[in-house]
Design an enzyme around this catalytic site. Structure first.
Site, PDB file in Angstrom:
ATOM      1  N   GLU A   1     -28.353 128.120  59.579  1.00  0.00           N
ATOM      2  CA  GLU A   1     -27.901 128.343  60.959  1.00  0.00           C
ATOM      3  C   GLU A   1     -27.600 129.806  61.243  1.00  0.00           C
ATOM      4  OE1 GLU A   1     -26.934 124.031  60.019  1.00  0.00           O
ATOM      5  OE2 GLU A   1     -26.671 125.961  58.981  1.00  0.00           O
TER       6      GLU A   1
ATOM      7  N   PHE B   1     -16.021 112.851  59.589  1.00  0.00           N
ATOM      8  CA  PHE B   1     -17.048 113.512  58.791  1.00  0.00           C
ATOM      9  C   PHE B   1     -17.711 114.633  59.595  1.00  0.00           C
ATOM     10  CE2 PHE B   1     -21.596 113.626  57.419  1.00  0.00           C
ATOM     11  CZ  PHE B   1     -21.366 114.181  56.156  1.00  0.00           C
ATOM     12  N   GLN B   2     -17.748 115.811  59.015  1.00  0.00           N
ATOM     13  CA  GLN B   2     -18.338 117.012  59.609  1.00  0.00           C
ATOM     14  C   GLN B   2     -17.690 117.400  60.940  1.00  0.00           C
ATOM     15  OE1 GLN B   2     -22.690 116.706  59.515  1.00  0.00           O
ATOM     16  NE2 GLN B   2     -22.670 117.609  57.473  1.00  0.00           N
TER      17      GLN B   2
ATOM     18  N   LYS C   1     -21.416 114.099  70.196  1.00  0.00           N
ATOM     19  CA  LYS C   1     -22.639 113.315  70.034  1.00  0.00           C
ATOM     20  C   LYS C   1     -22.784 112.256  71.118  1.00  0.00           C
ATOM     21  CE  LYS C   1     -25.252 110.736  66.563  1.00  0.00           C
ATOM     22  NZ  LYS C   1     -25.279 110.278  65.139  1.00  0.00           N
TER      23      LYS C   1
ATOM     24  N   MET D   1     -24.770 151.412  49.585  1.00  0.00           N
ATOM     25  CA  MET D   1     -23.664 152.095  50.235  1.00  0.00           C
ATOM     26  C   MET D   1     -22.358 151.888  49.465  1.00  0.00           C
ATOM     27  SD  MET D   1     -23.199 154.214  52.671  1.00  0.00           S
ATOM     28  CE  MET D   1     -24.411 154.024  53.977  1.00  0.00           C
TER      29      MET D   1
END
Length: 587
Positions: free
Chosen positions: A71, A133-134, A183, A495
């Site tokens: 993502e 969940f999630q 959802k 760096m």
């Protein structure tokens, strides 16, 4: 009756509404009417109703969805899309880890003022707050790094929310916004009515007022009185599309121009008036110029610490004109003499208009001669063609072989060398400046290529930073994105190593990348991407151009000198004039 998005088109008359569709289909149609043609994302459980609508949109032919491999890659790709086009970028992610994986990309866009609409799936409404969940509170998590955000609890709000989201993301100082959709909201049917772009002005939105003529006149007076003016131009001028206005102002008054990392490309760096980038790794002559100028005209810039060095020594003798669309930036870090809160292009147009009406002038002849003296005395390092390949050589070859390419970068030494040596046209320089996000370059290049398939796109990366999102080689392979990934490979976190050498008595803690380094050519080819290895100078002279010209996505691993440092460098806590490592042509 169920009508899906296949029944919707921009040409439908109002008599066809309301239409009975799902929240997910309403979202896709709302994106369609805002001219969204490309989306980057990754599916998951909570966002599946939306992805079902994505499938229908792709079958209808109006949408191209790029499935990224992470993502974060999707958010950076949407960012690259937005920076290269000036349009709003769009990305999707599911709930929980899908949403949190977007956070770095959202923060990157916020720091660099990039317009994004980020859509996340969420657990169903009854499950919110139950640690389902999630489930994560992505609305709360992202509050400090977005311009605005919504949790859509009623599908009938979707059209309004999308309209507001695009308006807010692209208005004023651009930035990211987030829409979180449970959802069951995506699954629920309702009577949908379209809302066309610009039909809703978000509540509380305040437009900038008219530009005050007195401020314009005062700015012009300061320019006329100045003998050592300097234009200091940042990313706000890019966002505003003020390239011609900056050029006109510089040429009218013969004012030298320096740009920030975000402002690269706003002014032709081949022009005699250009002094390149200023700041921590800016050119010596830009840093000397800002130290000795008597008037600093800050255009779409925010006096960032990487630009100013020790703040009270930045342009210490200069009066300051600050032109910026965001009032919060004015007098934040530096007190100014004239503040013009406005769209940058509009403000500069006003100044240029008064120049042509009154033929005002400014005598900068001696000042330009002094700057040319500094340019000749303290040029950028020219690497000798001997021994191992210098990293700077690689950038010079990119400049020679691909002068019109869109360039994205990761973050580190290679980024600063690219900024120093490449010369870019407007919107063709795309780099994470404010947040300094390693792994930005490759997915950002995907976004550029998706937006502009006929343009040459090159990502300049380091061997450490490229590993942050190396999985996006799979996206390049799947969609045949003809991007060239050039790795400046010194087998260090370059760096970090340079700072450890300079300020930590050469204690190289966790910065050596040589142990465990992959075979980048084999890794690329395992994804179905062509790999090239350049390890000798004769290859850089002969084979590098062939690799850049290869018809298809390619990774070019260039092994360079391990211990090369990026100079000039302003040490922390020092003034810009106290650079180390800059070239003195007489030494």
């Amino acid at each position: 009756m169920t009508l899906t998005s296949t029944s919707l088109s921009k040409d439908d008359s109002e008599k066809n509404y309301p239409i009975w569709i799902t929240g997910a289909e309403a979202l896709m149609d709302s994106l369609k009417v805002h001219d969204v043609k490309v989306i980057f994302g990754y599916p998951g459980g909570a966002i599946l109703p939306i992805y079902d609508a994505v499938h229908k949109a792709e079958n209808d032919g109006w949408l191209k969805h790029y499935m990224v491999r992470h993502e974060q890659g999707g958010s950076h790709a949407a960012d690259g899309y937005a920076r290269s086009t000036g349009e709003v970028g769009v990305c999707f992610g599911t709930s929980g880890p899908g949403a949190t994986n977007l956070v770095t990309g959202i923060a990157t866009a916020q720091m660099d003022s990039v317009p994004l609409v980020v859509v996340t799936g969420q657990v169903p409404r009854p499950a919110i707050g139950t640690d389902a969940f999630q489930e994560t509170d992505i609305f709360g998590i992202t509050l400090p790094i977005v311009k605005h955000s919504w949790v859509v609890r009623d599908p009938s709000d979707i059209a309004k929310v999308v309209s507001e989201a695009f308006f807010i993301a692209s208005s004023g100082r651009p930035g990211p916004v987030l829409i979180d959709i449970p959802k069951d909201v995506g699954q629920e049917f309702f009577n949908y009515e379209r809302i066309l772009p610009g039909k809703i002005i978000p509540k509380g939105f305040k437009r900038n007022g008219e530009i005050n003529d007195a401020d314009i006149n005062q700015a012009i007076e300061l320019i006329q009185e100045s003998s050592r003016p300097l234009l200091y131009v940042g990313g706000g001028a890019i966002s505003s599309g003020a390239h011609e206005e900056v050029e006109t102002l510089a040429n009218n008054y013969q004012i030298p121009v320096t740009t920030t990392l975000m402002g690269k490309g706003v002014f032709d760096e081949r022009d005699d008036l250009s002094v390149g980038m200023l700041g921590m790794h800016g050119t010596a002559y830009a840093n000397f110029a800002v130290t000795e100028c008597d008037l600093l005209i800050a255009v779409g810039a925010r006096f960032d610490d990487r630009v100013t060095g020790k703040l009270d020594t930045f342009a210490p003798s200069a009066k300051v004109i600050h032109i910026d669309i965001d009032p919060a930036e004015v007098n934040k870090n530096r007190r100014v003499d004239v503040a013009i809160v406005s769209d940058v292009a509009k403000a500069l147009s006003k100044i240029n208009e008064k120049y042509f009406n009154n033929k005002t002038s400014c005598n900068t002849k001696n000042w330009l001669e002094k700057i040319n003296f500094w340019k000749n005395k303290h040029p950028l390092f020219v690497p000798p063609e001997e021994g191992e390949i210098y990293p700077q050589e690689v950038l010079l070859k990119v400049r020679d072989f691909a002068p019109e390419a869109f360039i994205t970068t990761d973050v580190g030494q290679h980024q600063m060398w690219a900024a120093q040596y490449l010369r870019n046209a407007p919107r063709r320089w795309i780099s994470s400046a404010g947040l300094g996000t390693m792994g930005f370059g490759l997915p950002a290049a995907m976004g550029v290529k998706a937006a502009l398939p006929n343009e040459e796109v090159i990502c300049i990366a380091g061997d450490a930073s490229v590993l942050m999102n190396i999985q996006e080689l799979g996206t390049l392979s799947q969609y045949g994105l003809n991007i060239k990934l050039v790795i400046i490979n010194n087998r260090w976190q370059g760096m970090v190593r340079q700072w450890q050498e300079s300020f930590y008595e050469e204690r190289y803690s966790s910065s050596d990348m040589s142990c465990g380094e992959p075979d980048f050519v084999k890794l690329a080819e395992s994804f179905g991407v062509k790999g090239f290895l350049i390890s000798e100078r004769k290859q850089l002279l002969n084979e590098f151009k062939s690799a850049l010209d290869f018809d298809g996505p390619a990774l070019i691993n260039v092994r360079v000198r391990r211990g090369e440092n990026c100079y000039p460098m302003v040490p922390p806590g020092k003034s810009n004039a106290q650079m180390v490592g800059y070239v003195n042509s007489e030494s």
